[in-house]
Motif scaffolding. Structure first.
Motif, PDB file in Angstrom:
ATOM      1  N   MET A 103       0.293  -1.281   0.236  1.00 14.36           N
ATOM      2  CA  MET A 103       0.103   0.307   0.059  1.00 14.36           C
ATOM      3  C   MET A 103       0.138   1.231   0.445  1.00 14.36           C
ATOM      4  SD  MET A 103      -3.419  -1.210   0.258  1.00 14.36           S
ATOM      5  CE  MET A 103      -3.685  -0.343   0.401  1.00 14.36           C
ATOM      6  N   GLY A 104       2.263   1.416  -0.161  1.00 12.26           N
ATOM      7  CA  GLY A 104       3.089   1.954  -0.210  1.00 12.26           C
ATOM      8  C   GLY A 104       2.822   3.681  -1.228  1.00 12.26           C
ATOM      9  N   GLU A 105       2.747   2.901  -2.510  1.00 13.18           N
ATOM     10  CA  GLU A 105       1.867   4.173  -3.296  1.00 13.18           C
ATOM     11  C   GLU A 105       0.706   5.005  -3.160  1.00 13.18           C
ATOM     12  OE1 GLU A 105       0.798   4.068  -7.939  1.00 13.18           O
ATOM     13  OE2 GLU A 105       2.729   2.287  -7.333  1.00 13.18           O
ATOM     14  N   TYR A 106      -0.130   4.116  -2.030  1.00 12.41           N
ATOM     15  CA  TYR A 106      -1.427   4.600  -1.710  1.00 12.41           C
ATOM     16  C   TYR A 106      -1.338   5.704  -0.498  1.00 12.41           C
ATOM     17  CZ  TYR A 106      -3.490   1.456  -4.914  1.00 12.41           C
ATOM     18  OH  TYR A 106      -3.827   0.774  -5.996  1.00 12.41           O
ATOM     19  N   LEU A 107      -1.058   4.891   0.052  1.00 11.93           N
ATOM     20  CA  LEU A 107       0.469   5.791   1.217  1.00 11.93           C
ATOM     21  C   LEU A 107       1.211   7.471   1.153  1.00 11.93           C
ATOM     22  CD1 LEU A 107       0.887   2.685   4.128  1.00 11.93           C
ATOM     23  CD2 LEU A 107      -1.753   4.289   3.578  1.00 11.93           C
ATOM     24  N   GLY A 108       0.980   6.915  -0.320  1.00 14.79           N
ATOM     25  CA  GLY A 108       2.252   8.497  -0.845  1.00 14.79           C
ATOM     26  C   GLY A 108       3.630   8.528  -0.019  1.00 14.79           C
ATOM     27  N   LEU A 109       4.169   6.918  -0.293  1.00 12.25           N
ATOM     28  CA  LEU A 109       5.781   6.887   0.312  1.00 12.25           C
ATOM     29  C   LEU A 109       6.318   6.276  -1.196  1.00 12.25           C
ATOM     30  CD1 LEU A 109       4.818   4.039   2.932  1.00 12.25           C
ATOM     31  CD2 LEU A 109       5.622   6.385   3.007  1.00 12.25           C
ATOM     32  N   SER A 110       7.036   7.000  -1.518  1.00 12.45           N
ATOM     33  CA  SER A 110       8.412   6.461  -3.174  1.00 12.45           C
ATOM     34  C   SER A 110       8.216   5.283  -3.038  1.00 12.45           C
ATOM     35  CB  SER A 110       9.699   7.186  -2.031  1.00 12.45           C
ATOM     36  OG  SER A 110      10.315   6.242  -1.981  1.00 12.45           O
ATOM     37  N   TYR A 111       8.886   4.614  -3.979  1.00 15.78           N
ATOM     38  CA  TYR A 111       9.238   4.323  -5.160  1.00 15.78           C
ATOM     39  C   TYR A 111      10.516   2.930  -4.215  1.00 15.78           C
ATOM     40  CZ  TYR A 111      10.063   0.244  -8.162  1.00 15.78           C
ATOM     41  OH  TYR A 111      11.184  -1.296  -8.655  1.00 15.78           O
ATOM     42  N   GLU A 112      11.085   3.793  -4.357  1.00 20.63           N
ATOM     43  CA  GLU A 112      12.476   3.130  -3.543  1.00 20.63           C
ATOM     44  C   GLU A 112      12.595   3.019  -2.167  1.00 20.63           C
ATOM     45  OE1 GLU A 112      11.804   6.531  -4.809  1.00 20.63           O
ATOM     46  OE2 GLU A 112      13.186   5.739  -7.038  1.00 20.63           O
ATOM     47  N   PHE A 113      11.942   3.266  -1.830  1.00 18.30           N
ATOM     48  CA  PHE A 113      11.590   3.302   0.022  1.00 18.30           C
ATOM     49  C   PHE A 113      10.198   1.520   0.387  1.00 18.30           C
ATOM     50  CE2 PHE A 113       8.544   2.509   3.555  1.00 18.30           C
ATOM     51  CZ  PHE A 113       8.941   2.268   4.636  1.00 18.30           C
ATOM     52  N   THR A 114       9.942   1.938  -0.932  1.00 19.16           N
ATOM     53  CA  THR A 114       8.502  -0.041  -1.089  1.00 19.16           C
ATOM     54  C   THR A 114       8.944  -0.534  -1.592  1.00 19.16           C
ATOM     55  OG1 THR A 114       7.163   1.309  -3.277  1.00 19.16           O
ATOM     56  CG2 THR A 114       6.353   1.675  -0.726  1.00 19.16           C
ATOM     57  N   SER A 115      10.256  -0.522  -2.259  1.00 21.66           N
ATOM     58  CA  SER A 115      10.985  -1.392  -3.134  1.00 21.66           C
ATOM     59  C   SER A 115      11.989  -2.264  -1.835  1.00 21.66           C
ATOM     60  CB  SER A 115      11.443  -0.693  -4.515  1.00 21.66           C
ATOM     61  OG  SER A 115      12.448  -1.747  -5.022  1.00 21.66           O
ATOM     62  N   ALA A 116      12.930  -1.011  -1.897  1.00 24.35           N
ATOM     63  CA  ALA A 116      13.842  -1.166  -0.303  1.00 24.35           C
ATOM     64  C   ALA A 116      13.021  -2.391   0.640  1.00 24.35           C
ATOM     65  CB  ALA A 116      14.596  -0.566   0.058  1.00 24.35           C
ATOM     66  N   VAL A 117      11.950  -2.018   0.870  1.00 27.59           N
ATOM     67  CA  VAL A 117      11.175  -2.376   2.187  1.00 27.59           C
ATOM     68  C   VAL A 117      11.212  -4.258   1.210  1.00 27.59           C
ATOM     69  CG1 VAL A 117       9.404  -3.111   3.456  1.00 27.59           C
ATOM     70  CG2 VAL A 117      10.287  -0.759   3.582  1.00 27.59           C
ATOM     71  N   ASN A 118      10.688  -4.147   0.338  1.00 29.01           N
ATOM     72  CA  ASN A 118       9.821  -5.687  -0.399  1.00 29.01           C
ATOM     73  C   ASN A 118      11.249  -6.406  -0.585  1.00 29.01           C
ATOM     74  OD1 ASN A 118       7.799  -5.278  -0.296  1.00 29.01           O
ATOM     75  ND2 ASN A 118       7.150  -4.075  -1.472  1.00 29.01           N
ATOM     76  N   PHE A 119      11.816  -5.757  -1.323  1.00 29.04           N
ATOM     77  CA  PHE A 119      13.614  -7.130  -1.948  1.00 29.04           C
ATOM     78  C   PHE A 119      14.503  -6.285  -1.265  1.00 29.04           C
ATOM     79  CE2 PHE A 119      10.101  -5.656  -5.330  1.00 29.04           C
ATOM     80  CZ  PHE A 119       9.019  -7.219  -5.216  1.00 29.04           C
ATOM     81  N   ASP A 120      15.499  -5.526  -1.209  1.00 26.00           N
ATOM     82  CA  ASP A 120      16.677  -5.224  -0.408  1.00 26.00           C
ATOM     83  C   ASP A 120      16.551  -3.841   0.456  1.00 26.00           C
ATOM     84  OD1 ASP A 120      19.478  -4.891  -0.934  1.00 26.00           O
ATOM     85  OD2 ASP A 120      19.718  -4.064  -2.135  1.00 26.00           O
ATOM     86  N   PRO A 121      16.827  -4.327   1.930  1.00 23.23           N
ATOM     87  CA  PRO A 121      16.301  -3.329   3.158  1.00 23.23           C
ATOM     88  C   PRO A 121      17.695  -2.413   3.140  1.00 23.23           C
ATOM     89  CG  PRO A 121      15.876  -5.032   3.895  1.00 23.23           C
ATOM     90  CD  PRO A 121      16.175  -5.253   2.183  1.00 23.23           C
ATOM     91  N   PHE A 122      18.496  -2.826   2.303  1.00 23.42           N
ATOM     92  CA  PHE A 122      19.336  -2.457   2.635  1.00 23.42           C
ATOM     93  C   PHE A 122      19.995  -1.503   1.297  1.00 23.42           C
ATOM     94  CE2 PHE A 122      20.602  -5.850   5.126  1.00 23.42           C
ATOM     95  CZ  PHE A 122      20.538  -5.194   6.260  1.00 23.42           C
ATOM     96  N   SER A 123      19.521  -1.080   0.802  1.00 23.15           N
ATOM     97  CA  SER A 123      19.265  -0.598  -0.054  1.00 23.15           C
ATOM     98  C   SER A 123      18.821   1.117   0.046  1.00 23.15           C
ATOM     99  CB  SER A 123      18.556  -0.816  -1.357  1.00 23.15           C
ATOM    100  OG  SER A 123      17.520  -0.328  -1.535  1.00 23.15           O
ATOM    101  N   ASN A 124      18.915   1.352   1.709  1.00 26.55           N
ATOM    102  CA  ASN A 124      17.208   2.137   1.856  1.00 26.55           C
ATOM    103  C   ASN A 124      17.749   2.545   3.618  1.00 26.55           C
ATOM    104  OD1 ASN A 124      15.509   4.223   2.709  1.00 26.55           O
ATOM    105  ND2 ASN A 124      14.415   4.277   0.757  1.00 26.55           N
ATOM    106  N   PRO A 125      18.252   3.691   3.942  1.00 24.50           N
ATOM    107  CA  PRO A 125      18.233   3.326   5.100  1.00 24.50           C
ATOM    108  C   PRO A 125      17.105   3.816   6.123  1.00 24.50           C
ATOM    109  CG  PRO A 125      19.433   5.379   4.410  1.00 24.50           C
ATOM    110  CD  PRO A 125      18.859   4.722   3.124  1.00 24.50           C
ATOM    111  N   LEU A 126      15.931   4.276   5.555  1.00 24.40           N
ATOM    112  CA  LEU A 126      14.776   4.048   5.965  1.00 24.40           C
ATOM    113  C   LEU A 126      14.111   3.211   6.444  1.00 24.40           C
ATOM    114  CD1 LEU A 126      12.455   6.390   7.250  1.00 24.40           C
ATOM    115  CD2 LEU A 126      11.657   7.298   4.998  1.00 24.40           C
TER     116      LEU A 126
END
Length: 168
Positions: free
Chosen positions: A86-109
């Motif tokens: 739901m990240g997109e609907y919550l106004g979260l960036s693609y980079e963040f949601t992609s990092a949460v889903n696939f590669d956490p260490f690509s984004n500190p948040l």
């Protein structure tokens, strides 16, 4: 020619989408880890004086610790699932949601968010074990607190931090 119909009586195959086979490995691994942690806690906090008491405490606690731990992991995973889906609907960036889903260490948040979900799971592991699992088994509140806290810290779902891109 006789028509042969095969019915999946035991397990509908579409359930594999929601209940992948790897879940069985995870359940077994969690059971082994939970068993080891309980046994170490029994000896570390001197909860038993002989092997008979060790067996009693273990048998009365392992299933609850295991199931509540899995439930707590699911609670933390739901947080990540909602953010990922739901990240997109919550106004979260693609980079963040992609990092949460696939590669956490690509984004500190994303790392911070996943650590938050891990801590939420650990909190629920602690609460379930302190208030339910060990309530009748460990009368001393201080000892029960230490045992529940130890179980929560050691069994918190650190695997949340594993990049799923490693597995796809």
């Amino acid at each position: 020619m006789k028509e042969v119909k095969l019915y999946n009586i035991i397990f509908p195959i579409w359930m594999l989408i929601f209940f992948p086979p790897i879940i069985f490995i995870s359940l077994a691994g969690n059971f082994i880890i939970d068993s080891l942690v309980i046994l170490v806690c029994i000896y570390l906090f001197k909860l038993a004086v002989d092997s008979k008491e060790v067996k009693i405490i273990y048998k009365k606690s392992i299933i609850k610790v295991w199931l509540f731990g899995f439930l707590a992991d699911i609670i933390g995973a739901i947080i990540l699932f909602i953010l990922g889906i739901m990240g997109e609907y919550l106004g979260l960036s693609y980079e963040f949601t992609s990092a949460v889903n696939f590669d956490p260490f690509s984004n500190p948040l994303a790392v911070a968010t996943i650590v938050f979900a891990m801590l939420v799971s650990a909190l629920f592991i602690f609460l379930f074990n302190y208030k339910i699992t060990f309530k009748e088994l460990i009368a001393d509140n201080s000892t029960r607190l230490k045992v529940a806290l130890t179980v929560a810290i050691v069994t918190m779902p650190c695997t949340f931090l594993l990049p799923t891109k490693w597995f796809y």
